[in-house]
Design a protein around this motif. Structure first.
Motif, PDB file in Angstrom:
ATOM      1  N   ALA A  22       0.820  -1.214   0.000  1.00  0.00           N
ATOM      2  CA  ALA A  22       0.000   0.000   0.000  1.00  0.00           C
ATOM      3  C   ALA A  22       0.853   1.263   0.000  1.00  0.00           C
ATOM      4  O   ALA A  22       0.473   2.289  -0.588  1.00  0.00           O
ATOM      5  CB  ALA A  22      -0.931  -0.007   1.207  1.00  0.00           C
ATOM      6  N   ALA A  23       2.014   1.202   0.647  1.00  0.00           N
ATOM      7  CA  ALA A  23       2.856   2.389   0.786  1.00  0.00           C
ATOM      8  C   ALA A  23       3.399   2.893  -0.543  1.00  0.00           C
ATOM      9  O   ALA A  23       3.897   4.019  -0.618  1.00  0.00           O
ATOM     10  CB  ALA A  23       4.009   2.081   1.735  1.00  0.00           C
ATOM     11  N   ARG A  24       3.295   2.101  -1.583  1.00  0.00           N
ATOM     12  CA  ARG A  24       3.761   2.537  -2.905  1.00  0.00           C
ATOM     13  C   ARG A  24       2.801   3.525  -3.563  1.00  0.00           C
ATOM     14  O   ARG A  24       3.146   4.168  -4.551  1.00  0.00           O
ATOM     15  CB  ARG A  24       3.925   1.328  -3.825  1.00  0.00           C
ATOM     16  N   ASP A  25       1.586   3.610  -3.031  1.00  0.00           N
ATOM     17  CA  ASP A  25       0.563   4.430  -3.681  1.00  0.00           C
ATOM     18  C   ASP A  25       0.613   5.883  -3.216  1.00  0.00           C
ATOM     19  O   ASP A  25       1.207   6.222  -2.184  1.00  0.00           O
ATOM     20  CB  ASP A  25      -0.822   3.830  -3.424  1.00  0.00           C
ATOM     21  N   GLU A  26      -0.050   6.724  -3.977  1.00  0.00           N
ATOM     22  CA  GLU A  26      -0.026   8.169  -3.737  1.00  0.00           C
ATOM     23  C   GLU A  26      -0.693   8.533  -2.426  1.00  0.00           C
ATOM     24  O   GLU A  26      -0.250   9.410  -1.696  1.00  0.00           O
ATOM     25  CB  GLU A  26      -0.717   8.873  -4.912  1.00  0.00           C
ATOM     26  N   GLN A  27      -1.801   7.869  -2.133  1.00  0.00           N
ATOM     27  CA  GLN A  27      -2.540   8.149  -0.905  1.00  0.00           C
ATOM     28  C   GLN A  27      -2.903   6.829  -0.235  1.00  0.00           C
ATOM     29  O   GLN A  27      -3.393   5.908  -0.889  1.00  0.00           O
ATOM     30  CB  GLN A  27      -3.819   8.942  -1.205  1.00  0.00           C
ATOM     31  N   VAL A  28      -2.644   6.724   1.080  1.00  0.00           N
ATOM     32  CA  VAL A  28      -2.933   5.512   1.840  1.00  0.00           C
ATOM     33  C   VAL A  28      -3.769   5.879   3.060  1.00  0.00           C
ATOM     34  O   VAL A  28      -3.419   6.808   3.805  1.00  0.00           O
ATOM     35  CB  VAL A  28      -1.644   4.803   2.303  1.00  0.00           C
ATOM     36  N   VAL A  29      -4.862   5.156   3.258  1.00  0.00           N
ATOM     37  CA  VAL A  29      -5.702   5.346   4.444  1.00  0.00           C
ATOM     38  C   VAL A  29      -5.584   4.095   5.310  1.00  0.00           C
ATOM     39  O   VAL A  29      -6.185   3.064   5.007  1.00  0.00           O
ATOM     40  CB  VAL A  29      -7.172   5.588   4.069  1.00  0.00           C
ATOM     41  N   PRO A  30      -4.788   4.130   6.387  1.00  0.00           N
ATOM     42  CA  PRO A  30      -4.721   2.989   7.307  1.00  0.00           C
ATOM     43  C   PRO A  30      -6.014   2.914   8.121  1.00  0.00           C
ATOM     44  O   PRO A  30      -6.374   3.877   8.806  1.00  0.00           O
ATOM     45  CB  PRO A  30      -3.521   3.311   8.196  1.00  0.00           C
ATOM     46  N   SER A  68       1.732   9.284   9.222  1.00  0.00           N
ATOM     47  CA  SER A  68       0.334   8.999   8.909  1.00  0.00           C
ATOM     48  C   SER A  68      -0.459   8.898  10.211  1.00  0.00           C
ATOM     49  O   SER A  68      -0.065   9.472  11.230  1.00  0.00           O
ATOM     50  CB  SER A  68       0.250   7.704   8.085  1.00  0.00           C
ATOM     51  N   ASP A  69      -1.541   8.195  10.183  1.00  0.00           N
ATOM     52  CA  ASP A  69      -2.348   7.973  11.382  1.00  0.00           C
ATOM     53  C   ASP A  69      -3.259   6.783  11.129  1.00  0.00           C
ATOM     54  O   ASP A  69      -3.482   6.385   9.973  1.00  0.00           O
ATOM     55  CB  ASP A  69      -3.185   9.207  11.729  1.00  0.00           C
ATOM     56  N   LEU A  70      -3.785   6.212  12.200  1.00  0.00           N
ATOM     57  CA  LEU A  70      -4.734   5.107  12.088  1.00  0.00           C
ATOM     58  C   LEU A  70      -6.151   5.660  12.164  1.00  0.00           C
ATOM     59  O   LEU A  70      -6.497   6.360  13.122  1.00  0.00           O
ATOM     60  CB  LEU A  70      -4.515   4.092  13.202  1.00  0.00           C
ATOM     61  N   VAL A  71      -6.952   5.348  11.178  1.00  0.00           N
ATOM     62  CA  VAL A  71      -8.357   5.753  11.170  1.00  0.00           C
ATOM     63  C   VAL A  71      -9.165   4.609  11.757  1.00  0.00           C
ATOM     64  O   VAL A  71      -9.167   3.493  11.227  1.00  0.00           O
ATOM     65  CB  VAL A  71      -8.841   6.063   9.740  1.00  0.00           C
ATOM     66  N   ILE A  72      -9.825   4.856  12.863  1.00  0.00           N
ATOM     67  CA  ILE A  72     -10.651   3.839  13.520  1.00  0.00           C
ATOM     68  C   ILE A  72     -12.112   4.187  13.275  1.00  0.00           C
ATOM     69  O   ILE A  72     -12.559   5.293  13.584  1.00  0.00           O
ATOM     70  CB  ILE A  72     -10.362   3.776  15.028  1.00  0.00           C
ATOM     71  N   ARG A  73     -12.833   3.254  12.702  1.00  0.00           N
ATOM     72  CA  ARG A  73     -14.266   3.433  12.477  1.00  0.00           C
ATOM     73  C   ARG A  73     -15.027   2.301  13.157  1.00  0.00           C
ATOM     74  O   ARG A  73     -14.559   1.159  13.191  1.00  0.00           O
ATOM     75  CB  ARG A  73     -14.589   3.459  10.981  1.00  0.00           C
ATOM     76  N   VAL A  74     -16.210   2.637  13.667  1.00  0.00           N
ATOM     77  CA  VAL A  74     -17.053   1.672  14.363  1.00  0.00           C
ATOM     78  C   VAL A  74     -18.295   1.431  13.525  1.00  0.00           C
ATOM     79  O   VAL A  74     -18.983   2.384  13.128  1.00  0.00           O
ATOM     80  CB  VAL A  74     -17.455   2.185  15.765  1.00  0.00           C
ATOM     81  N   GLY A  75     -18.577   0.162  13.215  1.00  0.00           N
ATOM     82  CA  GLY A  75     -19.773  -0.149  12.445  1.00  0.00           C
ATOM     83  C   GLY A  75     -19.598  -1.399  11.603  1.00  0.00           C
ATOM     84  O   GLY A  75     -18.587  -2.101  11.690  1.00  0.00           O
ATOM     85  N   ASP A  76     -20.593  -1.669  10.788  1.00  0.00           N
ATOM     86  CA  ASP A  76     -20.527  -2.786   9.847  1.00  0.00           C
ATOM     87  C   ASP A  76     -19.483  -2.470   8.783  1.00  0.00           C
ATOM     88  O   ASP A  76     -19.409  -1.348   8.266  1.00  0.00           O
ATOM     89  CB  ASP A  76     -21.901  -2.990   9.206  1.00  0.00           C
ATOM     90  N   ALA A  77     -18.680  -3.456   8.402  1.00  0.00           N
ATOM     91  CA  ALA A  77     -17.568  -3.216   7.484  1.00  0.00           C
ATOM     92  C   ALA A  77     -18.030  -2.642   6.155  1.00  0.00           C
ATOM     93  O   ALA A  77     -17.452  -1.663   5.653  1.00  0.00           O
ATOM     94  CB  ALA A  77     -16.779  -4.505   7.263  1.00  0.00           C
ATOM     95  N   VAL A  78     -19.062  -3.224   5.562  1.00  0.00           N
ATOM     96  CA  VAL A  78     -19.530  -2.741   4.265  1.00  0.00           C
ATOM     97  C   VAL A  78     -20.027  -1.304   4.377  1.00  0.00           C
ATOM     98  O   VAL A  78     -19.738  -0.448   3.518  1.00  0.00           O
ATOM     99  CB  VAL A  78     -20.619  -3.665   3.703  1.00  0.00           C
ATOM    100  N   GLU A  79     -20.742  -1.003   5.452  1.00  0.00           N
ATOM    101  CA  GLU A  79     -21.235   0.362   5.634  1.00  0.00           C
ATOM    102  C   GLU A  79     -20.084   1.342   5.848  1.00  0.00           C
ATOM    103  O   GLU A  79     -20.111   2.481   5.352  1.00  0.00           O
ATOM    104  CB  GLU A  79     -22.205   0.406   6.817  1.00  0.00           C
ATOM    105  N   VAL A  80     -19.060   0.916   6.555  1.00  0.00           N
ATOM    106  CA  VAL A  80     -17.887   1.781   6.758  1.00  0.00           C
ATOM    107  C   VAL A  80     -17.199   2.047   5.424  1.00  0.00           C
ATOM    108  O   VAL A  80     -16.822   3.189   5.125  1.00  0.00           O
ATOM    109  CB  VAL A  80     -16.911   1.131   7.761  1.00  0.00           C
ATOM    110  N   PHE A  81     -17.042   1.018   4.609  1.00  0.00           N
ATOM    111  CA  PHE A  81     -16.411   1.214   3.302  1.00  0.00           C
ATOM    112  C   PHE A  81     -17.257   2.129   2.411  1.00  0.00           C
ATOM    113  O   PHE A  81     -16.730   2.974   1.679  1.00  0.00           O
ATOM    114  CB  PHE A  81     -16.154  -0.127   2.623  1.00  0.00           C
TER     115      PHE A  81
END
Length: 505
Positions: A22-30, A68-81
């Motif tokens: 992933a780190a090879r890409d222009e933008q990465v969202v952990p 960077s930073d870690l993005v933590i989201r709470v919820g159903d995976a598909v809904e988060v995506f």
């Protein structure tokens, strides 16, 4: 290109192939998704969630150190995506393969359907010796050993900044007391690894079976491997380096202990491969002929007594109470808990498995469910081993110190009768008052179980047995080493302790 890096059971930045890609890409969202429905399952618990949160805090600090930073989201995976897709039109999803429980397997299938619908690519990379879509076990050991021999992936020097907001993690499990729980996070993992390989592990081979000594002599890395703060490859290679250091040195226990530890690391992947190959084994007997051998509806009084450490069998109860308070137990004691529940109490593994899963901070579905079946005798290919809890108490706790620590109500029972208080001439002062009478006669229950299980083994469909061997059995030579020759398709009988390799390390 914008990539979502989905962290799952891989909470680290070192030796992280998915991060490296992933780190090879222009933008990465952990991204880490805390899924409330997962934490409502019968095999999850507050002790595991607390360990996870400590791991996430460590991971977040590591990512911030990379910019960077870690993005933590709470919820159903598909809904988060879906929600992220509205904000960040990402092109790719990258993660490691996960050998989880049935719930995570079904979730991954839903996520796969969603990314296909959005024409988003999802790349999943292996992070252990487990192989996806494996046809049989021929050649598996060669693949696993080749994987662990590769050079670990270094963390990237920097990542693109990520300033997306995170969700607070709510209370998702019933709060519980687990005062002896191990702390999470990679820093603790590295400290444990170094301490084990340079000091604590010298007596590992001798002391691992003791409930007292094992708590120190074992590596205690199992929860860190389960949550991925360390990789199996890191541990295998670091151990191999230490083995080279002690080779040719004094006969002080180090060489044998490190060899045993490496063997158990290999068995770890071996058992996880079983669930990867046959996800249904979490829910049905591996050998189908054993369905219905025990009642699916348990004897609830026996189950409750076993769960709460109130069976009247002192050493068994001490182990159950210790597990509840610490989240950990050594391999032999784990095997004994399942054996007594399955044979003496005749409880189905699907009744007892969820409780143990909740109690283990190091719960790893691939190992847990494979071992639940092995210890309860439903694989059809392993010799049943019926542990005697009285003998185990005498052998593994000869001074009675462990039993007395967890059963203070037996304080006045003399040492000679500690594991059999009903034989004490003053038993009436304790039994039925501060401590229960035994709920079964150990010898009689064992005889009955032995008759039942061996009668079943004599009548099973041998074609089904061969199916299990072909798909799941290890290929080993007479010395017990993994081999890859097709001629070794029918394995030797496992030595007794081969069947006891719970994820305790």
């Amino acid at each position: 290109m914008t990539t979502i890096l989905w962290f799952k059971r891989d909470l680290r930045v070192h030796d992280h192939p998915a991060l490296e890609l992933a780190a090879r890409d222009e933008q990465v969202v952990p991204l880490y998704i805390v899924e409330p429905d997962y934490w409502a399952l019968p095999d999850t618990s507050d002790r595991q969630l607390a360990f996870l949160q400590e791991c996430l805090a460590d991971l977040q600090n590591a990512l911030r150190g990379l910019g960077s930073d870690l993005v933590i989201r709470v919820g159903d995976a598909v809904e988060v995506f879906w929600d992220l897709y509205q904000t960040v039109k990402f092109d790719r999803l990258v993660s490691h393969e996960e050998t989880g429980n049935a719930w995570t397997f079904d979730r991954d299938k839903r996520v796969a359907a969603w990314v296909r619908g959005q024409s988003i690519g999802w790349i999943e990379l292996p992070q252990s010796g487990v192989v996806r879509r494996l046809q049989d076990r021929d050649g598996w050991a060669r693949h696993r050993n080749a994987y662990t021999a590769r050079t670990p992936v270094q963390a990237p020097k920097a990542l693109p900044p990520c300033d997306l907001p995170s969700d607070p993690i709510p209370t998702l499990c019933t709060p519980e007391s687990c005062s002896g729980r191990q702390p999470g996070g990679r820093n603790h993992a590295l400290s444990l690894l170094g301490g084990f390989l340079n000091k604590r592990g010298q007596t590992y081979r001798r002391a691992m079976s003791s409930p007292f000594e094992g708590a120190t002599a074992c590596s205690r890395l199992s929860p860190h491997l389960a949550f991925g703060t360390l990789t199996i490859r890191e541990v295998v290679q670091t151990t191999a380096t230490r083995q080279r250091e002690v080779k040719g040195g004094p006969r002080d226990g180090w060489a044998g202990s490190l060899t045993s530890f490496q063997s158990r690391l290999a068995w770890r992947d071996h058992f996880m491969q079983k669930l990867e190959d046959e996800p249904e084994l979490e829910q049905r007997c591996l050998h189908r002929a054993y369905e219905g051998m025990r009642p699916l509806e348990p004897d609830h009084s026996r189950l409750s007594a076993w769960e709460n450490g109130e069976t009247g069998l002192p050493f068994l109860d001490a182990c159950l109470r210790s597990l509840r308070a610490t989240g950990w137990l050594n391999f032999r004691m784990r095997a004994m808990l399942v054996s007594v529940a399955s044979y003496h109490l005749w409880l189905d593994w699907r009744s007892t498995g969820p409780h143990l899963a909740r109690m283990f901070t190091d719960y790893e579905p691939g190992i847990h469910w494979s071992q639940m079946q092995m210890q309860s005798g439903t694989t059809g290919i392993n010799t049943p081993r019926i542990y005697n809890p009285i003998k185990q108490g005498t052998d593994q706790d000869p001074t009675g110190a462990f039993t007395r620590m967890w059963l203070p109500e037996l304080a006045e029972v003399p040492d000679a009768h500690l594991q059999t208080p009903w034989r004490w001439d003053r038993a009436g002062r304790v039994l039925g008052k501060t401590y229960p009478d035994p709920i079964v006669d150990v010898a009689e229950a064992a005889r009955s179980a032995r008759d039942r299980i061996f009668s079943m083994r004599r009548s099973v469909d041998h074609l089904e047995t061969q199916r299990v061997i072909h798909k799941h059995a290890s290929r080993k030579d007479s010395a017990g080493h993994f081999v890859n020759d097709r001629a070794a398709r029918k394995p030797r009988r496992a030595k007794p302790d081969d069947a006891q390799l719970k994820l305790d390390l």
